[in-house]
Every structure is written in structure tokens, then in C-alpha cells.
Design an enzyme around this catalytic site. Sequence first.
Site, short mmCIF file in Angstrom:
data_model
loop_
_atom_site.label_atom_id
_atom_site.label_comp_id
_atom_site.label_asym_id
_atom_site.label_seq_id
_atom_site.Cartn_x
_atom_site.Cartn_y
_atom_site.Cartn_z
N ARG A 81 -15.11 -69.13 26.98
CA ARG A 81 -14.26 -69.33 28.16
C ARG A 81 -13.74 -68.04 28.77
NH1 ARG A 81 -12.98 -73.31 24.55
NH2 ARG A 81 -11.12 -72.24 23.78
N ASN A 181 -16.17 -59.04 29.19
CA ASN A 181 -15.75 -57.71 28.78
C ASN A 181 -16.35 -57.40 27.41
OD1 ASN A 181 -13.90 -58.38 26.57
ND2 ASN A 181 -12.39 -58.99 28.12
N ARG A 192 -23.65 -65.95 18.38
CA ARG A 192 -24.92 -66.44 18.93
C ARG A 192 -26.15 -65.67 18.45
NH1 ARG A 192 -23.56 -71.49 20.52
NH2 ARG A 192 -21.67 -71.46 21.82
#
Length: 252
Positions: A81, A181, A192
Site C-alpha cells: 500500500r 521509495n 516477493r
Amino acid sequence: MRIELINFTKNAEETIAQAGKLCYSKVGIEEIKERLDDKSIEKYITMLMDMGHMSPIEHVSFTFAAEGVSRTLTHQLVRHRLASYSQQSQRYVRLEDFEYIIPPAIKEDSKALEIYEKAMENSKESYLKISESLFDKYYEENLSAGLNEKEARSKAEKKSIEDARYVFPNACETKIVFTMNARNLLHFFSLRCCNRAQWEIRQMAFEMVKICKEIYPTLFKNAGPSCVNGPCPEGKMTCGKIKEVREIYNNL
């Protein structure tokens, strides 16, 4: 799959060093800048990363474009998010002959592949039939409401594909631009790039690590799954390949 870095903070490591040193310095930013050189910047960035002082690296960001990826991937991606996303709209873009992603396991199984491709073609056909049927309905309604033919057609087109898109599969190819960022990017990689991550987003993350390491090798020297720099966090669900994983990421 195509992953491209379309923009990033220039002189990022210098920016991080300036921000980090300011936290512990009596002097201002101009004097801090004067004292920095390439060697001191590299040493300071390494120290920050090793001690886990991560807030200064939030001052730099990276913008990627991804194409040839599935909606399955982007549904996972947007769960991160603290990032910004711009994705190709299925509401405004007619995708009557959409491309689709085929998982390797399905591609290697001829029977599964036949079923899969038939399902994709059925979705395409259903999308066309539904959008055509809805278009006729909305077009007549728009004319009856007093719109001219051009306006009636334009509004009917949008409304028809807005509802017809519900038949699209998760395999449908999409395009997305996203910005993270550096701190969130490293967190993204830690999750991931893991062997237990879903294959498609893991492949994307791996390509992103390679790009980032090439540009800023000091900042991203430890980028990759969590096990690159410590024990595997997966416990009993570990892939058991920590040695192989470390070798891959340390040699990028």
C-alpha cells in the site's frame, strides 16, 4: 513480461547520506555536503543498512513500468500500500482481443493448456457478445434521452464495456506504472523474491532487483528475499534452498 525503470532519484546515495548525517550533526546541510565524497558516502550507506536505520532511504524513489503481466500479479502488487499505482483501465479501454498470461505449469501440460486456451477464447467471445448487446440497449436509451448520435454512441460504448469486463479472467494481460521509495522497495523484495512467492510476481521482483543493483549497488547490495541476510523466516514452510538463493542474489 517487460519491466522498465522509467524514472528514479538521481544521486540517491548522496541524498541518503546527507539526510542520515543531518540527524546526528550540529552543522547544516551545506557543510555536510562539503564533507562527503564517494568513499565516505559508500561507507555511510553501508553502515545505515547494517544497523537497520532505514528512514533516510525513504527520501529516494523508483518508478517502474510493467507490461505483459496478469491481473493476478497486479492484485498482489497493489497490496503493497505504501506505493503509487497507475494501471490500464478495463473500464475505459476496450479489450476485445485481450492478451493473456499462461502459467508455465499449464504451458507444459498439453491437456491443461487446451482447456485453458479454450477458456480464454470463451471469455473473449462472451465479452464481445455482452458488450454488443449492452451497446444496443444503451444507444437506444441515449437517443431517447435526446442525445445526438455521436454522444449516444460514445456514452453507450463506455457503459457497455464497463459491465462486460466482469467476464475477464485474472489471466488477462495488463500494464501498470508504480512508484516505491527505496525502503518499501527493499521490503517488497524481501517478500516477493522468496521462493514461496507466486511465480509471476517473483519473476518481476527478480528483474527489478537486477535493475536496482546495477544503478545503486551499495544501496541494494543486500536486496532480495529475507534469507539473503539472515535465517529463513518461513519456518517449517522453508524451501530449504537458502544456500542456492544466497548465491544467486549475491552474484547479481
